[in-house]
Design an enzyme around this catalytic site. Structure first.
Site, PDB file in Angstrom:
ATOM      1  N   ALA A 100       0.872  -1.182   0.000  1.00 63.37           N
ATOM      2  CA  ALA A 100       0.000   0.000   0.000  1.00 63.37           C
ATOM      3  C   ALA A 100       0.903   1.223   0.000  1.00 63.37           C
ATOM      4  O   ALA A 100       2.067   1.153   0.413  1.00 63.37           O
ATOM      5  CB  ALA A 100      -0.892  -0.028   1.233  1.00 63.37           C
ATOM      6  N   GLY A 143       0.766  -4.926   1.123  1.00 64.40           N
ATOM      7  CA  GLY A 143      -0.442  -5.018   0.304  1.00 64.40           C
ATOM      8  C   GLY A 143      -0.178  -5.679  -1.042  1.00 64.40           C
ATOM      9  O   GLY A 143      -1.098  -6.242  -1.641  1.00 64.40           O
ATOM     10  N   GLU A 146      -0.481  -9.232  -0.352  1.00 62.14           N
ATOM     11  CA  GLU A 146      -1.903  -9.488  -0.085  1.00 62.14           C
ATOM     12  C   GLU A 146      -2.706  -9.481  -1.383  1.00 62.14           C
ATOM     13  O   GLU A 146      -3.617 -10.298  -1.564  1.00 62.14           O
ATOM     14  CB  GLU A 146      -2.441  -8.433   0.889  1.00 62.14           C
ATOM     15  CG  GLU A 146      -1.843  -8.608   2.282  1.00 62.14           C
ATOM     16  CD  GLU A 146      -2.198  -7.474   3.229  1.00 62.14           C
ATOM     17  OE1 GLU A 146      -1.973  -6.298   2.845  1.00 62.14           O
ATOM     18  OE2 GLU A 146      -2.692  -7.737   4.324  1.00 62.14           O
ATOM     19  N   GLU A 166       4.826  -4.935   7.304  1.00 63.86           N
ATOM     20  CA  GLU A 166       4.083  -3.854   7.983  1.00 63.86           C
ATOM     21  C   GLU A 166       4.582  -3.605   9.398  1.00 63.86           C
ATOM     22  O   GLU A 166       4.555  -2.476   9.890  1.00 63.86           O
ATOM     23  CB  GLU A 166       2.582  -4.183   8.021  1.00 63.86           C
ATOM     24  CG  GLU A 166       1.873  -4.076   6.682  1.00 63.86           C
ATOM     25  CD  GLU A 166       1.893  -5.368   5.871  1.00 63.86           C
ATOM     26  OE1 GLU A 166       2.723  -6.267   6.179  1.00 63.86           O
ATOM     27  OE2 GLU A 166       1.091  -5.477   4.930  1.00 63.86           O
TER      28      GLU A 166
HETATM   29  C1  HXC Z   1       5.062   4.353  -1.334  1.00 60.31           C
HETATM   30  C2  HXC Z   1       6.984   3.386  -2.093  1.00 60.31           C
HETATM   31  C3  HXC Z   1       6.634   2.153  -1.498  1.00 60.31           C
HETATM   32  C4  HXC Z   1       5.396   2.094  -0.791  1.00 60.31           C
HETATM   33  C5  HXC Z   1       8.530   1.898  -2.475  1.00 60.31           C
HETATM   34  N1  HXC Z   1       8.158   3.187  -2.689  1.00 60.31           N
HETATM   35  N2  HXC Z   1       7.623   1.273  -1.751  1.00 60.31           N
HETATM   36  N3  HXC Z   1       6.192   4.467  -2.022  1.00 60.31           N
HETATM   37  N4  HXC Z   1       4.642   3.213  -0.753  1.00 60.31           N
HETATM   38  N5  HXC Z   1       4.945   0.982  -0.258  1.00 60.31           N
HETATM   39  C6  HXC Z   1       8.883   4.208  -3.439  1.00 60.31           C
HETATM   40  C7  HXC Z   1      10.046   4.762  -2.669  1.00 60.31           C
HETATM   41  O1  HXC Z   1       9.612   5.749  -1.767  1.00 60.31           O
HETATM   42  C8  HXC Z   1      10.894   5.314  -3.786  1.00 60.31           C
HETATM   43  O2  HXC Z   1      10.330   6.523  -4.247  1.00 60.31           O
HETATM   44  C9  HXC Z   1      10.678   4.318  -4.907  1.00 60.31           C
HETATM   45  O3  HXC Z   1       9.473   3.624  -4.593  1.00 60.31           O
HETATM   46  C10 HXC Z   1      11.792   3.291  -4.983  1.00 60.31           C
HETATM   47  O4  HXC Z   1      11.961   2.716  -3.722  1.00 60.31           O
HETATM   48  P1  HXC Z   1      13.399   2.549  -3.024  1.00 60.31           P
HETATM   49  O5  HXC Z   1      13.136   2.322  -1.585  1.00 60.31           O
HETATM   50  O6  HXC Z   1      14.290   3.680  -3.393  1.00 60.31           O
HETATM   51  O7  HXC Z   1      13.927   1.224  -3.741  1.00 60.31           O
HETATM   52  P2  HXC Z   1      14.869   0.099  -3.148  1.00 60.31           P
HETATM   53  O8  HXC Z   1      15.995   0.688  -2.389  1.00 60.31           O
HETATM   54  O9  HXC Z   1      15.179  -0.819  -4.291  1.00 60.31           O
HETATM   55  O10 HXC Z   1      13.954  -0.709  -2.090  1.00 60.31           O
HETATM   56  C11 HXC Z   1      12.839  -1.418  -2.545  1.00 60.31           C
HETATM   57  C12 HXC Z   1      11.944  -1.828  -1.349  1.00 60.31           C
HETATM   58  C13 HXC Z   1      11.628  -0.568  -0.503  1.00 60.31           C
HETATM   59  C14 HXC Z   1      12.669  -2.857  -0.483  1.00 60.31           C
HETATM   60  C15 HXC Z   1      10.694  -2.448  -1.926  1.00 60.31           C
HETATM   61  O11 HXC Z   1      11.102   0.454  -1.386  1.00 60.31           O
HETATM   62  C16 HXC Z   1      10.626  -0.808   0.560  1.00 60.31           C
HETATM   63  O12 HXC Z   1      10.934  -1.356   1.611  1.00 60.31           O
HETATM   64  N6  HXC Z   1       9.396  -0.361   0.335  1.00 60.31           N
HETATM   65  C17 HXC Z   1       8.338  -0.446   1.337  1.00 60.31           C
HETATM   66  C18 HXC Z   1       7.847  -1.838   1.441  1.00 60.31           C
HETATM   67  C19 HXC Z   1       6.782  -1.933   2.503  1.00 60.31           C
HETATM   68  O13 HXC Z   1       6.984  -1.636   3.680  1.00 60.31           O
HETATM   69  N7  HXC Z   1       5.584  -2.351   2.103  1.00 60.31           N
HETATM   70  C20 HXC Z   1       4.440  -2.436   2.991  1.00 60.31           C
HETATM   71  C21 HXC Z   1       3.674  -1.155   2.968  1.00 60.31           C
HETATM   72  S1  HXC Z   1       2.407  -1.130   4.165  1.00 60.31           S
HETATM   73  P3  HXC Z   1      11.046   7.959  -3.947  1.00 60.31           P
HETATM   74  O14 HXC Z   1      10.220   8.925  -4.708  1.00 60.31           O
HETATM   75  O15 HXC Z   1      10.966   8.124  -2.493  1.00 60.31           O
HETATM   76  O16 HXC Z   1      12.442   7.773  -4.469  1.00 60.31           O
HETATM   77  C22 HXC Z   1       1.195  -2.020   3.470  1.00 60.31           C
HETATM   78  C23 HXC Z   1      -0.001  -2.141   4.343  1.00 60.31           C
HETATM   79  C24 HXC Z   1      -1.052  -2.938   3.704  1.00 60.31           C
HETATM   80  O17 HXC Z   1       1.278  -2.509   2.407  1.00 60.31           O
HETATM   81  C25 HXC Z   1      -2.280  -2.840   4.498  1.00 60.31           C
HETATM   82  C26 HXC Z   1      -3.491  -3.218   3.786  1.00 60.31           C
HETATM   83  C27 HXC Z   1      -3.536  -3.012   2.366  1.00 60.31           C
END
Ligand code: HXC
Length: 292
Positions: A100, A143, A146, A166
């Site tokens: 998400a 997400g 999911e 998360e």
């Molecule tokens: C918003 C995101 C994002 C996310 C990545 N980006 N994941 N933006 N929401 N979930 C954006 C980053 O901010 C960045 O943009 C660009 O994508 C590239 O990401 P990087 O981090 O620079 O890439 P990298 O170093 O290769 O790392 C990849 C990654 C990391 C390991 C996937 O991005 C990451 O950990 N992302 C979050 C994963 C996460 O926690 N997902 C769960 C979310 S909570 P900018 O513009 O900043 O450069 C969730 C709750 C669900 O899903 C609940 C119900 C639906």
């Protein structure tokens, strides 16, 4: 070729029209209106596989509200398209979806989440009657994982990574992660993933039963479409019954599930397609299903 359905889907949603009007609306899908966050087309030799590609590469396909609304619209249109017998959802080679959209969620409050039933509309993916295949390359996190698990079949590319991170953000999965992951991989691995935020790779996902097949990155999508074509060649009516019966296994006791399966099995005998399938076998020819 873009097969884009925003207006048609909106019409379908608000319409209580007769089936002819509904399918006319579905056909509007070829009108060329672009979605912002996804690409939608029909693939396969017979163009009978609906294909949805997440298209937010800069954010690793983070599932913002707009994207999930478009996903719902596209699914409505593909569900209503009589030619479509299966649907593939995929992302890019780097990310199926990284979760998400954290930036969108950053300033959310409990009050808004609760009163607006935040993310409830995501559920549309799991209510589609047609079989849905997730083709996962790269990250399927939070997400994103999911979303893949809401699909009926998951194929993974060799470099896919699955996780529910998360907990590292101070929250928990909210779109079925604690439930579907546990049912798919068992308690110990699900607990470990949900409590540590650790990811698993494609091999681990296959071993644990989360995905059914693994392919080289560049073959994943075509293999998923092939699977969709195989499914679409069967009776769409009976496929929907088969899907409903398998899904019942996650909702019911064994006795209830077996009862429901038997009723659906009996119901197939009310279809022309059941008769055609068995007659074709006896006559040693290929069945020609009419979805009736
Ligand atoms: C918003 C995101 C994002 C996310 C990545 N980006 N994941 N933006 N929401 N979930 C954006 C980053 O901010 C960045 O943009 C660009 O994508 C590239 O990401 P990087 O981090 O620079 O890439 P990298 O170093 O290769 O790392 C990849 C990654 C990391 C390991 C996937 O991005 C990451 O950990 N992302 C979050 C994963 C996460 O926690 N997902 C769960 C979310 S909570 P900018 O513009 O900043 O450069 C969730 C709750 C669900 O899903 C609940 C119900 C639906």
């Amino acid at each position: 070729m873009a097969f884009v359905c925003r207006n048609a889907a909106a019409l379908l949603k608000t319409s209580r029209a007769a089936p002819t009007l509904v399918s006319a609306a579905a056909r509007l899908c070829s009108s060329g209106v672009q979605y912002e966050y996804i690409m939608v087309e029909k693939r396969g030799e017979k163009k009978n596989v609906g294909f949805i590609q997440l298209n937010r590469p800069k954010a690793l396909n983070a599932l913002c509200d707009g994207l999930m609304k478009e996903m719902g619209e596209a699914l409505d249109a593909l569900e209503s398209d009589r030619d479509v017998g299966a649907i593939v959802i995929t992302g890019s080679d780097r990310a199926f979806a990284a979760g998400a959209d954290i930036k969108e969620m950053q300033n959310q409050t409990f009050q808004k989440c609760f009163s607006g039933n935040f993310l409830a509309h995501w559920n549309r993916v799991s209510t589609v009657k047609k079989p849905v295949i997730a083709a996962v390359n790269g990250f399927a996190l939070g997400g994103g994982c999911e979303l893949a698990m809401m699909c009926d079949i998951i194929y993974a590319g060799e470099k896919a990574q699955f996780g529910q991170p998360e907990i590292l953000l101070g929250t928990i999965p909210g779109a079925g992660g604690t439930q579907r992951l546990t049912r798919a991989v068992g308690k110990s691995l699900a607990m470990e993933m949900v409590l540590t935020g650790d990811k698993i790779n494609a091999q681990e996902a296959k071993q644990s039963g989360l995905v059914s097949k693994i392919f080289p990155v560049d073959q994943l999508v075509s293999e998923a479409v092939k699977c969709g074509e195989k499914i679409a060649a069967n009776s769409k009516l009976v496929s929907a019954m088969a899907k409903e019966a398998v899904n019942a296994a996650f909702e019911m006791t064994l006795a209830e599930g077996n009862h429901m399966e038997k009723r659906l099995f009996h119901a197939t005998f009310a279809t022309d397609d059941r008769k055609e399938g068995m007659t074709a076998f006896v006559e040693k020819r290929k069945a020609n299903f009419q979805d009736k």
